[in-house]
Design a protein around this motif. Structure first.
Motif, PDB file in Angstrom:
ATOM      1  N   HIS A 235       0.878  -1.298   0.021  1.00 19.41           N
ATOM      2  CA  HIS A 235       0.312   0.013   0.053  1.00 19.41           C
ATOM      3  C   HIS A 235       0.862   1.191  -0.001  1.00 19.41           C
ATOM      4  CE1 HIS A 235      -4.012  -2.069   1.681  1.00 19.41           C
ATOM      5  NE2 HIS A 235      -3.916  -2.017   0.347  1.00 19.41           N
ATOM      6  N   SER A 236       1.581   1.376  -1.122  1.00 18.31           N
ATOM      7  CA  SER A 236       2.428   2.483  -1.116  1.00 18.31           C
ATOM      8  C   SER A 236       1.538   3.740  -1.800  1.00 18.31           C
ATOM      9  CB  SER A 236       3.780   2.416  -1.837  1.00 18.31           C
ATOM     10  OG  SER A 236       3.134   2.250  -3.347  1.00 18.31           O
ATOM     11  N   LEU A 237       2.043   4.914  -1.491  1.00 22.81           N
ATOM     12  CA  LEU A 237       1.113   6.105  -1.966  1.00 22.81           C
ATOM     13  C   LEU A 237       1.296   5.922  -3.620  1.00 22.81           C
ATOM     14  CD1 LEU A 237       0.126   8.997  -1.951  1.00 22.81           C
ATOM     15  CD2 LEU A 237       2.563   9.763  -2.594  1.00 22.81           C
ATOM     16  N   TRP A 238       1.906   5.275  -4.301  1.00 22.50           N
ATOM     17  CA  TRP A 238       1.744   5.344  -5.738  1.00 22.50           C
ATOM     18  C   TRP A 238       0.702   3.737  -6.073  1.00 22.50           C
ATOM     19  CZ3 TRP A 238       3.677   9.475  -6.941  1.00 22.50           C
ATOM     20  CH2 TRP A 238       4.651   9.871  -6.121  1.00 22.50           C
ATOM     21  N   ALA A 239       0.859   3.019  -5.385  1.00 26.06           N
ATOM     22  CA  ALA A 239      -0.174   1.779  -5.478  1.00 26.06           C
ATOM     23  C   ALA A 239      -1.526   2.037  -5.311  1.00 26.06           C
ATOM     24  CB  ALA A 239       0.322   0.578  -4.686  1.00 26.06           C
ATOM     25  N   THR A 240      -1.751   3.064  -4.177  1.00 27.76           N
ATOM     26  CA  THR A 240      -2.966   3.310  -3.745  1.00 27.76           C
ATOM     27  C   THR A 240      -3.665   4.631  -4.736  1.00 27.76           C
ATOM     28  OG1 THR A 240      -1.991   4.798  -2.106  1.00 27.76           O
ATOM     29  CG2 THR A 240      -2.954   2.677  -1.215  1.00 27.76           C
ATOM     30  N   LEU A 241      -3.038   5.467  -5.236  1.00 33.42           N
ATOM     31  CA  LEU A 241      -3.429   6.157  -5.981  1.00 33.42           C
ATOM     32  C   LEU A 241      -3.592   5.965  -7.405  1.00 33.42           C
ATOM     33  CD1 LEU A 241      -1.507   9.749  -4.751  1.00 33.42           C
ATOM     34  CD2 LEU A 241      -3.747   8.917  -4.589  1.00 33.42           C
ATOM     35  N   ILE A 242      -2.614   5.176  -7.979  1.00 32.46           N
ATOM     36  CA  ILE A 242      -2.474   4.974  -9.441  1.00 32.46           C
ATOM     37  C   ILE A 242      -3.186   3.662  -9.528  1.00 32.46           C
ATOM     38  CG2 ILE A 242      -1.185   4.611 -11.515  1.00 32.46           C
ATOM     39  CD1 ILE A 242       0.926   6.402 -10.213  1.00 32.46           C
ATOM     40  N   GLY A 243      -2.656   2.712  -8.974  1.00 31.83           N
ATOM     41  CA  GLY A 243      -3.399   1.556  -8.841  1.00 31.83           C
ATOM     42  C   GLY A 243      -4.869   1.218  -8.350  1.00 31.83           C
ATOM     43  N   GLY A 244      -5.008   2.060  -7.297  1.00 27.79           N
ATOM     44  CA  GLY A 244      -6.568   2.301  -7.205  1.00 27.79           C
ATOM     45  C   GLY A 244      -7.277   2.753  -7.953  1.00 27.79           C
ATOM     46  N   CYS A 245      -6.760   3.743  -8.681  1.00 22.86           N
ATOM     47  CA  CYS A 245      -7.619   4.584  -9.848  1.00 22.86           C
ATOM     48  C   CYS A 245      -8.098   3.551 -10.942  1.00 22.86           C
ATOM     49  CB  CYS A 245      -6.805   5.645 -10.325  1.00 22.86           C
ATOM     50  SG  CYS A 245      -7.643   6.509 -11.674  1.00 22.86           S
ATOM     51  N   PHE A 246      -7.190   2.735 -11.234  1.00 23.64           N
ATOM     52  CA  PHE A 246      -7.251   1.784 -12.329  1.00 23.64           C
ATOM     53  C   PHE A 246      -8.087   0.563 -11.736  1.00 23.64           C
ATOM     54  CE2 PHE A 246      -3.682   4.017 -14.310  1.00 23.64           C
ATOM     55  CZ  PHE A 246      -3.762   3.834 -15.915  1.00 23.64           C
ATOM     56  N   THR A 247      -7.920  -0.033 -10.476  1.00 23.70           N
ATOM     57  CA  THR A 247      -8.509  -1.052 -10.237  1.00 23.70           C
ATOM     58  C   THR A 247     -10.095  -0.768  -9.936  1.00 23.70           C
ATOM     59  OG1 THR A 247      -6.651  -1.831  -9.037  1.00 23.70           O
ATOM     60  CG2 THR A 247      -8.679  -2.719  -8.288  1.00 23.70           C
ATOM     61  N   LEU A 248     -10.302   0.358  -9.408  1.00 24.36           N
ATOM     62  CA  LEU A 248     -11.666   0.578  -9.261  1.00 24.36           C
ATOM     63  C   LEU A 248     -12.446   1.621 -10.068  1.00 24.36           C
ATOM     64  CD1 LEU A 248     -11.298   0.919  -5.283  1.00 24.36           C
ATOM     65  CD2 LEU A 248     -12.107  -1.012  -6.538  1.00 24.36           C
ATOM     66  N   PHE A 249     -11.604   1.650 -11.333  1.00 24.66           N
ATOM     67  CA  PHE A 249     -12.376   2.503 -12.231  1.00 24.66           C
ATOM     68  C   PHE A 249     -13.783   2.010 -13.051  1.00 24.66           C
ATOM     69  CE2 PHE A 249     -12.889   4.397 -16.524  1.00 24.66           C
ATOM     70  CZ  PHE A 249     -12.422   5.688 -16.495  1.00 24.66           C
ATOM     71  N   SER A 250     -14.607   2.702 -12.559  1.00 23.99           N
ATOM     72  CA  SER A 250     -15.953   1.942 -12.819  1.00 23.99           C
ATOM     73  C   SER A 250     -16.824   2.842 -13.881  1.00 23.99           C
ATOM     74  CB  SER A 250     -17.011   1.983 -11.584  1.00 23.99           C
ATOM     75  OG  SER A 250     -16.913   3.516 -10.996  1.00 23.99           O
TER      76      SER A 250
END
Length: 605
Positions: A235-250
């Protein structure tokens, strides 16, 4: 094993009855939902605020209500940045999805792919993956409150799943999208009251918010500075911001597309997305605060029920403690349970309604051609009932899962979302992309994501969570314990088994050790890049013949694509959709041999 007051059951029953009543109301109001547009899109006359609230609570389900506090308790507050990632995804949708989809006035989001690539195969491929994702997400959303009720009342898991799933399926099937949206609005109110009460009572038990943050900080739970760019950092800053955006892009999901198309104007559709970003971020802040208070409460009473073996899943921690927090207020534990049910009902109702739309618009579009609109609407309702039953069955099978429900769900969603969004962005952002690139890139992206996901679960390096809470007061004589439990200071055997869903940075790099939040990013770029390459090899689409309204607005400007003149739009504002004489024809075959009698037109506005 029941420590809920009878009044708690009354509160839960009221929630379910009101939700069912809303569905019945819209089933009979003004003659009911007799047309496909009325049933699936609310006659495109829905109001902005209810739709906005519906979008928010649909994806902030019981999974988040249970999982986020448990995640913060076990691994700290870095999870909060995921809320920023979700907000970022809504902002991206505001400038891409909404201005592209709303003018097309389509019922199924996957219909756009057939318009763009002139290929039914692309549409069916992405439809299948999107429906699979929706079904699995529904199952997790329904499973989450069921384990809460099992923890709080000793009710068998299958009973709570059957009750929740059955009622939700019924009101969604009879009431359509209007019942889904307005029950979501009602359930949002229940959520606000329920979570607010838990936060206030927990703060009073701990002493103050300052005391709660002090205890959480001493336990290593307050952490916002993980900026390591290593993709293995969970859960780094980049994983949560960038990865979170792509993962939960609805944006390119069926349920969101229906809500976009149900609004009266494009301006209101954009405003709904704009408001969703801060609302979701506020909700993540609230749930993170609940995780901090949960840890402080456990330290205050000196009993970590998971570590002591009282419960066998960290996702049960919040419902385990709610009765002791709210027990002095009869009915309030029931209100909290209702809050969990609200999240599950909103997610399940949105999911099965969208699956019903996919069934009649994507899977059965050709067989149903020529049938009356009323008949198609009935078939959509029947499919809603069937998908509801399927969700109930899968939710019961999910009982064997271990680990944070937030991570399990995000892994499933991310593995599907990466290739799906890769194809959609290829369609809207790359004018020369063709159907071969969409199919080839999509299949390669799916294969890569499946390989990484399964490999991570089987071979990923494990790690332990943060140090658990104390257990010195976990005894049968403890005033904070519940007498029906056989409390013991023995360690839960499961608590020493490292969760396979946690990834640890090893000394040597392995792709199986990357954070689960990067899976969607990998799938997206693999799909997009390979799709572009395949399009070049097989012959790019001529952008001069491509209707500009089938790509993003910024793409039109970037590639100077000429907009159709207003006169041309007024005279013939249609998009031609090519269909095949023979259903057995190859879905990505040559369309030049089709007879003109088999061409159909699709209104654009």
């Amino acid at each position: 094993m029941n420590y809920l007051h009878w009044l708690d059951y009354v509160v839960i029953a009221v929630l379910l009855i009101v939700s069912l009543g809303i569905g019945i109301f819209f089933a009979v109001y003004k003659g009911g939902q007799k047309t496909k547009v009325g049933y699936l899109l609310g006659n495109r006359q829905m109001s902005m605020l209810p739709v906005c609230l519906s979008m928010c609570i649909t994806y902030q389900s019981a999974i988040a209500f249970l999982g986020v506090p448990a995640e913060v308790y076990a691994n700290g507050t870095m999870y909060l940045y995921l809320g920023c990632g979700i907000g970022l995804s809504y902002i991206v949708s505001l400038f891409t999805v909404v201005p592209l989809m709303y003018p097309l006035q389509i019922t199924s989001v996957y219909e756009y792919l057939e318009l763009r690539f002139e290929s039914r195969c692309v549409r069916l491929l992405v439809t299948s993956l999107g429906m699979l994702k929706a079904i699995l997400y529904m199952a997790m959303a329904l499973f989450s409150p069921a384990i809460a009720l099992q923890t709080a009342a000793g009710l068998p898991l299958w009973v709570s799943i059957a009750i929740l799933g059955g009622i939700c399926t019924l009101y969604t099937a009879v009431g359509g999208i209007k019942s889904v949206v307005w029950t979501d609005v009602f359930q949002t109110g229940v959520y606000v009251i329920g979570v607010g009460t838990v936060i206030v009572m927990c703060t009073l038990h701990v002493g103050s918010l300052t005391q709660a943050f002090r205890l959480a900080s001493e336990g290593g739970r307050i952490e916002f500075n993980q900026i390591n760019p290593d993709v293995r950092e969970r859960h780094s800053l980049w994983a949560t911001l960038i990865g979170g955006c792509f993962t939960l892009f609805s944006g390119f999901t069926q349920s969101i597309a229906q809500r976009i198309s149900s609004l009266k104007t494009l301006k209101k559709a954009k405003l709904a997305f704009l408001l969703s970003a801060p609302i979701n971020l506020l909700n993540e802040c609230i749930l993170t605060l609940m995780g901090v208070l949960l840890y402080a409460y456990v330290v205050t009473i000196g009993c970590d029920p998971y570590q002591a073996g009282i419960i066998d899943n960290r996702n049960q921690m919040i419902p385990y403690f709610v009765p002791s927090l709210l027990g002095s207020l009869p009915g309030m534990p029931g209100l909290y349970m209702s809050m969990l049910f609200s999240g599950a009902l909103s997610t399940l109702s949105s999911g099965i309604n969208s699956l019903g739309a996919n069934t009649v618009e994507d899977l059965l579009a050709r067989p149903l051609r020529g049938y009356k609109d009323a008949t198609v609407t009935v078939i959509a309702k029947i499919s809603v009932l069937l998908f509801g039953a399927l969700g109930i069955g899968l939710a019961y099978l999910a009982r064997s899962l271990r680990g944070p429900v937030t991570q399990i769900t995000s892994t499933i969603v991310g593995a599907c979302n990466g290739p799906i969004n890769g194809i959609f962005f290829m369609a809207g952002m790359v004018p020369w992309a063709n159907k071969y690139g969409a199919v080839g890139g999509g299949l390669i992206g799916i294969a890569v994501n499946l390989w990484i996901t399964v490999g991570s679960l089987l071979y990923g390096a494990p790690t332990l969570a943060l140090p658990p809470g104390p257990t010195h007061n976990c005894s049968g004589n403890n005033s904070y314990s519940f007498s029906f439990y056989n409390l013991s200071t023995d360690t839960n055997p499961n608590s020493n088994i490292t969760n396979l869903f946690h990834s640890q940075r090893a000394d040597t790099f392995s792709i199986y050790d990357i954070s689960y939040l990067w899976i969607a990013v990998i799938g997206f770029f693999v799909t997009l890049s390979t799709g572009i390459i395949i399009s070049f090899i097989t012959g790019s689409t001529n952008k001069a013949t491509l209707n500009p309204k089938l790509v993003f607005p910024f793409t039109r400007k970037l590639f100077r694509m000429k907009e159709p003149s207003q006169e041309a739009e007024d005279s013939s504002d249609v998009l031609v959709m090519k269909t095949y004489q023979n259903p057995a024809e190859k879905c990505i075959g040559n369309t030049d041999t089709m007879d003109e009698d088999h061409l159909s037109v699709q209104p654009l506005m």
